[in-house]
Write a protein that holds these residues in place. Structure first.
Motif, PDB file in Angstrom:
ATOM      1  N   ARG A 141       0.844  -1.209   0.000  1.00 37.47           N
ATOM      2  CA  ARG A 141       0.000   0.000   0.000  1.00 37.47           C
ATOM      3  C   ARG A 141       0.878   1.259   0.000  1.00 37.47           C
ATOM      4  N   GLN A 142       1.970   1.220   0.753  1.00 35.37           N
ATOM      5  CA  GLN A 142       2.869   2.379   0.795  1.00 35.37           C
ATOM      6  C   GLN A 142       3.445   2.660  -0.594  1.00 35.37           C
ATOM      7  N   SER A 169      11.743   8.146  17.142  1.00 36.79           N
ATOM      8  CA  SER A 169      12.934   7.461  17.639  1.00 36.79           C
ATOM      9  C   SER A 169      12.821   5.954  17.462  1.00 36.79           C
ATOM     10  N   ASP A 170      11.677   5.377  17.841  1.00 37.10           N
ATOM     11  CA  ASP A 170      11.479   3.944  17.682  1.00 37.10           C
ATOM     12  C   ASP A 170      11.396   3.557  16.212  1.00 37.10           C
ATOM     13  N   CYS A 171      10.795   4.423  15.409  1.00 37.12           N
ATOM     14  CA  CYS A 171      10.695   4.156  13.976  1.00 37.12           C
ATOM     15  C   CYS A 171      12.074   4.109  13.329  1.00 37.12           C
ATOM     16  N   ARG A 172      12.942   5.027  13.738  1.00 39.00           N
ATOM     17  CA  ARG A 172      14.299   5.047  13.185  1.00 39.00           C
ATOM     18  C   ARG A 172      15.020   3.731  13.487  1.00 39.00           C
ATOM     19  N   ALA A 186       3.145   4.811  13.376  1.00 44.99           N
ATOM     20  CA  ALA A 186       2.547   6.036  12.854  1.00 44.99           C
ATOM     21  C   ALA A 186       1.048   5.826  12.714  1.00 44.99           C
ATOM     22  N   VAL A 187       0.301   6.908  12.886  1.00 49.62           N
ATOM     23  CA  VAL A 187      -1.151   6.870  12.686  1.00 49.62           C
ATOM     24  C   VAL A 187      -1.583   8.148  11.974  1.00 49.62           C
ATOM     25  N   ASP A 188      -2.683   8.047  11.262  1.00 51.65           N
ATOM     26  CA  ASP A 188      -3.393   9.207  10.740  1.00 51.65           C
ATOM     27  C   ASP A 188      -4.735   9.256  11.462  1.00 51.65           C
ATOM     28  N   GLN A 219       9.868   2.669   4.139  1.00 49.95           N
ATOM     29  CA  GLN A 219      10.430   3.908   4.651  1.00 49.95           C
ATOM     30  C   GLN A 219       9.481   4.663   5.566  1.00 49.95           C
ATOM     31  N   SER A 220       8.224   4.317   5.531  1.00 52.20           N
ATOM     32  CA  SER A 220       7.237   5.007   6.368  1.00 52.20           C
ATOM     33  C   SER A 220       7.117   4.336   7.726  1.00 52.20           C
ATOM     34  N   CYS A 221       6.891   5.134   8.756  1.00 52.09           N
ATOM     35  CA  CYS A 221       6.695   4.585  10.104  1.00 52.09           C
ATOM     36  C   CYS A 221       5.414   3.773  10.197  1.00 52.09           C
ATOM     37  N   HIS A 222       4.486   3.982   9.257  1.00 49.75           N
ATOM     38  CA  HIS A 222       3.265   3.177   9.250  1.00 49.75           C
ATOM     39  C   HIS A 222       3.586   1.691   9.109  1.00 49.75           C
ATOM     40  N   GLN A 223       4.645   1.352   8.363  1.00 44.46           N
ATOM     41  CA  GLN A 223       4.974  -0.049   8.133  1.00 44.46           C
ATOM     42  C   GLN A 223       5.402  -0.784   9.400  1.00 44.46           C
TER      43      GLN A 223
END
Length: 293
Positions: free
Chosen positions: A201-202, A282-285, A227-229, A219-223
Protein backbone atom coordinates in the motif's frame (compact mmCIF):
# COMPACT_ATOMS: atom_id res chain seq x y z
CA UNK A 1 17.09 39.81 29.09
CA UNK A 2 17.44 36.83 31.42
CA UNK A 3 19.72 35.03 28.97
CA UNK A 4 21.86 38.18 28.56
CA UNK A 5 22.14 38.58 32.32
CA UNK A 6 23.18 34.97 32.74
CA UNK A 7 25.75 35.33 29.97
CA UNK A 8 27.30 38.40 31.64
CA UNK A 9 27.32 36.62 35.00
CA UNK A 10 29.12 33.58 33.63
CA UNK A 11 31.60 35.75 31.72
CA UNK A 12 32.55 37.53 34.94
CA UNK A 13 32.78 34.16 36.68
CA UNK A 14 35.15 32.88 34.01
CA UNK A 15 37.39 35.93 34.30
CA UNK A 16 37.56 35.66 38.09
CA UNK A 17 38.26 31.94 37.84
CA UNK A 18 41.00 32.61 35.31
CA UNK A 19 42.68 35.05 37.66
CA UNK A 20 42.35 32.62 40.57
CA UNK A 21 43.83 29.66 38.65
CA UNK A 22 46.69 31.40 36.84
CA UNK A 23 49.01 33.26 39.24
CA UNK A 24 50.96 34.89 36.41
CA UNK A 25 47.81 36.45 35.04
CA UNK A 26 46.85 37.60 38.52
CA UNK A 27 50.28 39.21 39.02
CA UNK A 28 50.04 41.02 35.70
CA UNK A 29 46.57 42.34 36.52
CA UNK A 30 47.61 43.39 40.04
CA UNK A 31 50.70 45.11 38.67
CA UNK A 32 48.56 46.89 36.15
CA UNK A 33 46.17 48.00 38.87
CA UNK A 34 49.13 49.27 40.91
CA UNK A 35 50.49 51.22 37.99
CA UNK A 36 47.05 52.60 37.29
CA UNK A 37 46.71 53.79 40.89
CA UNK A 38 50.14 55.39 40.73
CA UNK A 39 49.24 57.18 37.57
CA UNK A 40 46.00 58.36 39.07
CA UNK A 41 47.91 59.76 42.06
CA UNK A 42 50.33 61.52 39.77
CA UNK A 43 47.48 62.90 37.72
CA UNK A 44 45.79 64.17 40.88
CA UNK A 45 49.01 65.89 41.92
CA UNK A 46 49.30 67.60 38.58
CA UNK A 47 45.63 68.55 38.45
CA UNK A 48 46.46 72.22 38.14
CA UNK A 49 48.90 71.64 35.26
CA UNK A 50 46.15 71.93 32.75
CA UNK A 51 43.27 70.04 31.24
CA UNK A 52 45.28 69.14 28.18
CA UNK A 53 48.00 67.36 30.16
CA UNK A 54 45.43 65.48 32.24
CA UNK A 55 43.58 64.27 29.17
CA UNK A 56 46.82 63.12 27.52
CA UNK A 57 47.94 61.17 30.59
CA UNK A 58 44.58 59.46 30.98
CA UNK A 59 44.55 58.50 27.32
CA UNK A 60 48.02 56.92 27.55
CA UNK A 61 47.01 54.99 30.68
CA UNK A 62 43.88 53.64 29.05
CA UNK A 63 45.74 52.67 25.89
CA UNK A 64 48.41 50.90 27.90
CA UNK A 65 45.84 49.01 29.95
CA UNK A 66 43.93 48.05 26.83
CA UNK A 67 47.08 46.72 25.16
CA UNK A 68 48.02 44.59 28.17
CA UNK A 69 44.49 43.25 28.56
CA UNK A 70 44.37 42.44 24.86
CA UNK A 71 47.66 40.57 25.08
CA UNK A 72 46.46 38.49 28.03
CA UNK A 73 43.17 37.65 26.33
CA UNK A 74 44.98 36.73 23.11
CA UNK A 75 47.35 34.34 24.88
CA UNK A 76 44.52 32.48 26.62
CA UNK A 77 41.88 32.95 23.92
CA UNK A 78 41.21 29.26 23.24
CA UNK A 79 40.98 28.27 26.89
CA UNK A 80 38.77 31.28 27.61
CA UNK A 81 36.48 30.52 24.67
CA UNK A 82 36.13 26.86 25.66
CA UNK A 83 35.40 27.77 29.28
CA UNK A 84 32.75 30.33 28.32
CA UNK A 85 31.08 27.88 25.93
CA UNK A 86 31.05 25.13 28.58
CA UNK A 87 29.49 27.44 31.14
CA UNK A 88 26.94 29.05 28.83
CA UNK A 89 25.62 25.86 27.23
CA UNK A 90 23.77 24.42 30.29
CA UNK A 91 21.82 27.60 31.17
CA UNK A 92 20.89 28.19 27.55
CA UNK A 93 19.59 24.64 27.28
CA UNK A 94 17.63 25.12 30.49
CA UNK A 95 16.10 28.31 29.13
CA UNK A 96 15.16 26.58 25.90
CA UNK A 97 13.80 23.32 27.31
CA UNK A 98 13.10 24.30 30.89
CA UNK A 99 9.54 22.93 30.93
CA UNK A 100 10.55 19.47 29.73
CA UNK A 101 11.44 16.50 31.90
CA UNK A 102 12.39 12.93 31.06
CA UNK A 103 10.13 9.96 31.69
CA UNK A 104 11.98 6.70 31.16
CA UNK A 105 8.69 4.80 31.47
CA UNK A 106 7.49 5.88 28.04
CA UNK A 107 9.61 5.16 24.99
CA UNK A 108 13.16 5.22 26.29
CA UNK A 109 13.51 8.79 27.47
CA UNK A 110 11.39 10.91 25.15
CA UNK A 111 10.58 14.43 26.34
CA UNK A 112 7.31 15.18 28.13
CA UNK A 113 5.91 18.36 29.59
CA UNK A 114 5.68 18.04 33.35
CA UNK A 115 2.10 19.31 33.76
CA UNK A 116 0.69 17.60 30.65
CA UNK A 117 -2.69 15.87 30.86
CA UNK A 118 -1.29 13.29 28.45
CA UNK A 119 1.53 12.39 30.84
CA UNK A 120 -0.91 12.00 33.72
CA UNK A 121 -2.95 9.54 31.68
CA UNK A 122 0.13 7.58 30.65
CA UNK A 123 1.14 7.22 34.27
CA UNK A 124 -2.29 5.95 35.20
CA UNK A 125 -4.48 3.14 33.90
CA UNK A 126 -3.96 1.41 30.59
CA UNK A 127 -6.25 2.98 28.00
CA UNK A 128 -8.52 0.90 25.79
CA UNK A 129 -9.14 1.67 22.11
CA UNK A 130 -12.55 3.16 21.24
CA UNK A 131 -15.18 1.15 19.35
CA UNK A 132 -14.80 0.97 15.58
CA UNK A 133 -16.89 3.31 13.47
CA UNK A 134 -19.04 1.84 10.68
CA UNK A 135 -17.19 1.50 7.35
CA UNK A 136 -19.83 3.77 5.80
CA UNK A 137 -18.29 6.76 7.65
CA UNK A 138 -15.00 6.30 5.82
CA UNK A 139 -16.63 5.52 2.49
CA UNK A 140 -18.65 8.74 2.74
CA UNK A 141 -15.59 10.75 3.77
CA UNK A 142 -13.58 9.43 0.84
CA UNK A 143 -16.37 10.21 -1.58
CA UNK A 144 -16.82 13.75 -0.23
CA UNK A 145 -13.17 14.81 -0.01
CA UNK A 146 -12.86 18.47 -0.84
CA UNK A 147 -10.48 19.89 -3.41
CA UNK A 148 -7.76 22.43 -2.55
CA UNK A 149 -4.81 23.01 -0.28
CA UNK A 150 -6.91 23.38 2.84
CA UNK A 151 -7.94 19.73 2.79
CA UNK A 152 -5.84 17.43 4.99
CA UNK A 153 -7.56 14.12 4.25
CA UNK A 154 -5.30 11.12 3.50
CA UNK A 155 -5.98 9.18 0.32
CA UNK A 156 -7.99 5.97 -0.10
CA UNK A 157 -9.06 5.77 3.53
CA UNK A 158 -11.91 3.34 2.94
CA UNK A 159 -9.37 0.52 2.47
CA UNK A 160 -6.96 1.64 5.20
CA UNK A 161 -6.07 -0.57 8.18
CA UNK A 162 -7.59 0.68 11.46
CA UNK A 163 -6.75 -2.25 13.75
CA UNK A 164 -5.33 -0.93 17.02
CA UNK A 165 -3.63 -4.27 17.75
CA UNK A 166 -1.24 -3.63 14.85
CA UNK A 167 -0.01 -0.40 16.44
CA UNK A 168 3.03 -0.66 18.73
CA UNK A 169 1.79 -0.80 22.37
CA UNK A 170 3.70 2.18 23.75
CA UNK A 171 2.82 4.34 20.77
CA UNK A 172 -0.78 3.16 20.93
CA UNK A 173 -1.10 4.35 24.54
CA UNK A 174 0.26 7.77 23.69
CA UNK A 175 -2.23 8.18 20.85
CA UNK A 176 -5.13 7.02 23.02
CA UNK A 177 -4.09 9.48 25.75
CA UNK A 178 -4.14 12.28 23.19
CA UNK A 179 -7.60 11.21 22.04
CA UNK A 180 -8.93 11.30 25.60
CA UNK A 181 -7.49 14.73 26.35
CA UNK A 182 -8.87 16.05 23.08
CA UNK A 183 -12.31 14.78 24.05
CA UNK A 184 -12.44 15.48 27.79
CA UNK A 185 -10.46 18.74 27.94
CA UNK A 186 -11.01 20.35 24.54
CA UNK A 187 -14.28 18.83 23.37
CA UNK A 188 -12.94 17.24 20.17
CA UNK A 189 -13.64 13.65 19.17
CA UNK A 190 -10.79 11.91 17.36
CA UNK A 191 -11.00 8.91 15.03
CA UNK A 192 -8.26 6.58 13.81
CA UNK A 193 -8.17 6.76 10.01
CA UNK A 194 -5.13 4.59 9.39
CA UNK A 195 -2.57 2.80 11.54
CA UNK A 196 -0.49 -0.03 10.10
CA UNK A 197 0.22 0.24 6.38
CA UNK A 198 1.59 -2.61 4.30
CA UNK A 199 4.66 -2.06 2.10
CA UNK A 200 2.49 -2.72 -0.95
CA UNK A 201 0.00 0.00 0.00
CA UNK A 202 2.87 2.38 0.80
CA UNK A 203 4.40 1.77 -2.62
CA UNK A 204 1.05 2.39 -4.30
CA UNK A 205 0.57 5.68 -2.45
CA UNK A 206 4.14 6.77 -3.19
CA UNK A 207 3.51 6.16 -6.88
CA UNK A 208 0.85 8.88 -6.78
CA UNK A 209 3.52 11.52 -6.17
CA UNK A 210 5.06 13.64 -3.42
CA UNK A 211 1.79 15.42 -2.68
CA UNK A 212 0.48 12.13 -1.23
CA UNK A 213 3.61 10.76 0.44
CA UNK A 214 7.36 11.07 -0.01
CA UNK A 215 8.13 7.73 1.64
CA UNK A 216 8.53 4.55 -0.35
CA UNK A 217 7.86 0.99 0.77
CA UNK A 218 9.59 0.24 4.07
CA UNK A 219 10.43 3.91 4.65
CA UNK A 220 7.24 5.01 6.37
CA UNK A 221 6.69 4.59 10.10
CA UNK A 222 3.27 3.18 9.25
CA UNK A 223 4.97 -0.05 8.13
CA UNK A 224 6.25 -0.63 11.68
CA UNK A 225 3.07 0.25 13.57
CA UNK A 226 4.68 3.50 14.71
CA UNK A 227 2.55 6.04 12.85
CA UNK A 228 -1.15 6.87 12.69
CA UNK A 229 -3.39 9.21 10.74
CA UNK A 230 -6.31 10.59 12.75
CA UNK A 231 -9.29 12.78 11.96
CA UNK A 232 -11.62 15.07 13.86
CA UNK A 233 -15.15 13.66 14.04
CA UNK A 234 -18.32 15.74 14.36
CA UNK A 235 -21.97 15.19 13.46
CA UNK A 236 -21.21 11.73 12.09
CA UNK A 237 -18.60 13.00 9.64
CA UNK A 238 -14.81 13.23 9.48
CA UNK A 239 -13.68 16.84 9.42
CA UNK A 240 -10.83 17.81 7.06
CA UNK A 241 -11.27 21.42 6.00
CA UNK A 242 -8.45 23.55 7.49
CA UNK A 243 -10.25 26.73 6.40
CA UNK A 244 -12.91 25.98 9.02
CA UNK A 245 -11.79 27.66 12.32
CA UNK A 246 -13.12 24.83 14.50
CA UNK A 247 -11.29 22.20 12.44
CA UNK A 248 -8.06 24.16 12.21
CA UNK A 249 -7.99 24.76 15.96
CA UNK A 250 -8.63 21.06 16.59
CA UNK A 251 -5.73 19.84 14.47
CA UNK A 252 -3.33 22.31 16.04
CA UNK A 253 -4.41 21.19 19.52
CA UNK A 254 -3.86 17.61 18.36
CA UNK A 255 -0.35 18.53 17.22
CA UNK A 256 0.42 20.33 20.47
CA UNK A 257 -0.60 17.33 22.54
CA UNK A 258 1.44 15.07 20.28
CA UNK A 259 4.59 17.09 20.94
CA UNK A 260 3.87 16.97 24.68
CA UNK A 261 3.64 13.18 24.41
CA UNK A 262 7.05 12.93 22.73
CA UNK A 263 5.65 12.29 19.25
CA UNK A 264 6.34 13.94 15.92
CA UNK A 265 3.43 15.75 14.30
CA UNK A 266 3.22 15.98 10.52
CA UNK A 267 1.94 19.54 10.80
CA UNK A 268 5.45 20.60 11.85
CA UNK A 269 7.05 19.23 8.68
CA UNK A 270 8.45 21.70 6.17
CA UNK A 271 8.21 19.84 2.87
CA UNK A 272 4.63 18.59 3.27
CA UNK A 273 2.06 19.52 5.92
CA UNK A 274 0.41 16.32 7.15
CA UNK A 275 -1.82 17.56 9.98
CA UNK A 276 -3.44 14.16 10.58
CA UNK A 277 -0.14 12.29 11.01
CA UNK A 278 1.65 11.28 14.23
CA UNK A 279 4.69 9.04 14.60
CA UNK A 280 7.12 7.82 17.26
CA UNK A 281 10.20 8.85 15.36
CA UNK A 282 12.93 7.46 17.64
CA UNK A 283 11.48 3.94 17.68
CA UNK A 284 10.70 4.16 13.98
CA UNK A 285 14.30 5.05 13.18
CA UNK A 286 15.48 1.97 15.10
CA UNK A 287 12.93 -0.24 13.36
CA UNK A 288 14.02 0.99 9.94
CA UNK A 289 17.68 0.37 10.74
CA UNK A 290 16.85 -3.14 11.90
CA UNK A 291 14.98 -3.73 8.63
CA UNK A 292 17.86 -2.33 6.58
CA UNK A 293 15.89 0.75 5.52
Amino acid sequence: MLALGMAVFFLLTVLLGWLAVFPAARDVVLAGVGRWRARMSAVAGRWQAGAGARACGSSRALRGGSVRLGQMLHRGRWLLAATIAALLLPPLLVLQFGRQVMWEDFGGGAGFVADSHVVQLLRGERLAPPPDLPPAVFLAAEAAQLQGNAVVAPREISSADRKWVRIAPDFQQRVLAIYRVMREVHGYEMVLVEGYRSPERQAALAAKGGAVTQAGAGQSCHQYGLAVDSALYRDGKLQWDMEDPWTRRGYFLYGQLAVEAGLEWGGNWRSIKDYVHLELKSDCRQARRAAGR
